[in-house]
Enzyme design. Structure first.
Site, mmCIF file in Angstrom:
data_model
loop_
_atom_site.group_PDB
_atom_site.id
_atom_site.type_symbol
_atom_site.label_atom_id
_atom_site.label_comp_id
_atom_site.label_asym_id
_atom_site.label_seq_id
_atom_site.Cartn_x
_atom_site.Cartn_y
_atom_site.Cartn_z
ATOM 1 N N ASP A 38 0.891 -1.317 0.020
ATOM 2 C CA ASP A 38 0.133 -0.019 0.064
ATOM 3 C C ASP A 38 0.749 1.229 -0.036
ATOM 4 O OD1 ASP A 38 0.853 -0.345 2.553
ATOM 5 O OD2 ASP A 38 -1.059 -1.112 3.149
ATOM 6 N N ASN A 85 -7.394 -3.108 14.493
ATOM 7 C CA ASN A 85 -8.800 -3.577 14.108
ATOM 8 C C ASN A 85 -8.860 -4.655 13.310
ATOM 9 O OD1 ASN A 85 -7.922 -2.645 11.527
ATOM 10 N ND2 ASN A 85 -8.965 -0.575 11.709
ATOM 11 N N HIS A 131 -7.108 -5.117 10.084
ATOM 12 C CA HIS A 131 -6.785 -4.902 8.738
ATOM 13 C C HIS A 131 -5.690 -5.698 8.416
ATOM 14 C CE1 HIS A 131 -4.429 -0.900 9.637
ATOM 15 N NE2 HIS A 131 -3.777 -1.980 9.438
ATOM 16 N N GLU A 136 -9.517 -2.002 5.611
ATOM 17 C CA GLU A 136 -10.177 -1.795 6.882
ATOM 18 C C GLU A 136 -11.441 -2.772 7.034
ATOM 19 O OE1 GLU A 136 -8.295 -0.251 8.693
ATOM 20 O OE2 GLU A 136 -7.692 1.591 8.091
#
Ligand code: F6R
Length: 259
Positions: free
Chosen positions: A67, A136, A138, A143
């Site tokens: 990313d 979380n 990811h 996400e």
């Protein structure tokens, strides 16, 4: 899923670095997928150290990063291109033309995302993808509620991710809100996925990834669908696993013939 629990974060990190180096020794022009973030940094230090000792060369390796932030130029110190140069590429013999990262300053990020996905495809796919995990759940910057069949695309970072990553920036306002990230299906297309998680902060997400239902609310749970996913944990990150004793029975101290 192969769940390996190591005594310390150092042991887990060493096993991951050894596995990546092993891939390159087996196949000098291997295609490796890289992650950024704090967890990956000591992995890259160990790869650099192996290179400096003459144990491995990355000259022919093709690198594909997961990313990049949108809006940062490649030479911005907080861009992931700069991160990779600082931690790995400029300290080894990676050839710049073999290192691929989405262009965060592309005029049209959506078009850039499609171009990047095609670049991975054209190269013959990724042999081994290194992954971290967000608190979380990811992976990459997919996400929670990301489509499990997503491809490389533009995503908005979750507030918690912006907060977590603000430690690398002067001010939280400087953290970009948008990114280009490989999709979950892109990641699952890698021939091997190697995820490293260390520390108590990751224990909840790790438990959901391994033992929770396959669900977009925990993107990392998609790795349950992968036939060659290896999860390397330290004791703290493994702290909320219900079947911890079973994983340790199968691979005491994370030991396995070959990762
Ligand atoms: C970034 C990436 C992220 C990180 C994750 C964990 O390229 O892939 O998924 O791996 O946010 O980051 P750290 O290691 O900083 O906790």
């Amino acid at each position: 899923m192969k769940v390996l629990i190591f005594k310390s974060p150092e042991d887990a990190t060493e096993a991951v670095a050894a596995s990546l180096i092993g891939q390159v020794l087996d196949k000098p022009d291997a295609s490796l997928g890289f992650a950024t973030g704090g967890t990956a940094e000591p992995v890259y230090d160990l790869m650099v150290s192996a290179f400096e000792k003459g144990k491995v060369s990355f000259r022919k390796v093709r690198a594909f990063n997961l990313d990049e932030y949108i809006g940062l130029t490649p030479d911005h110190p907080m861009s992931y291109r700069c991160y990779m140069r600082r931690h790995l590429f400029d300290r080894t013999d990676f050839q710049p033309e073999n290192t691929h990262i989405p262009k965060g300053d592309a005029q049209d990020p959506a078009v850039e995302a499609v171009r990047y996905e095609e670049e991975i495809d054209r190269s013959g796919g990724i042999d081994c993808q290194l992954l971290g995990i967000g608190e979380n759940g990811h992976i990459g910057f997919n996400e929670p509620t990301s489509s499990l069949s997503s491809r490389t695309r533009v995503k908005t970072l979750a507030r918690g991710t912006v907060e977590a990553n603000s430690r690398f920036f002067d001010r939280i306002e400087d953290v970009p809100r948008l990114c280009i990230t490989m999709g979950i299906a892109t990641i699952l297309g890698s021939r091997k996925c190697l995820l490293l998680a260390t520390g108590k902060r990751k224990a909840g997400a790790v438990a959901k990834m391994i033992e929770g239902p396959l669900a977009a609310i925990c993107p990392a749970s998609a790795l349950q669908m992968h036939s060659n996913a290896v999860i390397c944990l330290d004791e703290a990150a493994a702290g909320e696993l219900n079947l911890r004793a079973y994983y340790l029975d199968v691979h005491p101290d994370g030991k396995v013939a070959a990762l």
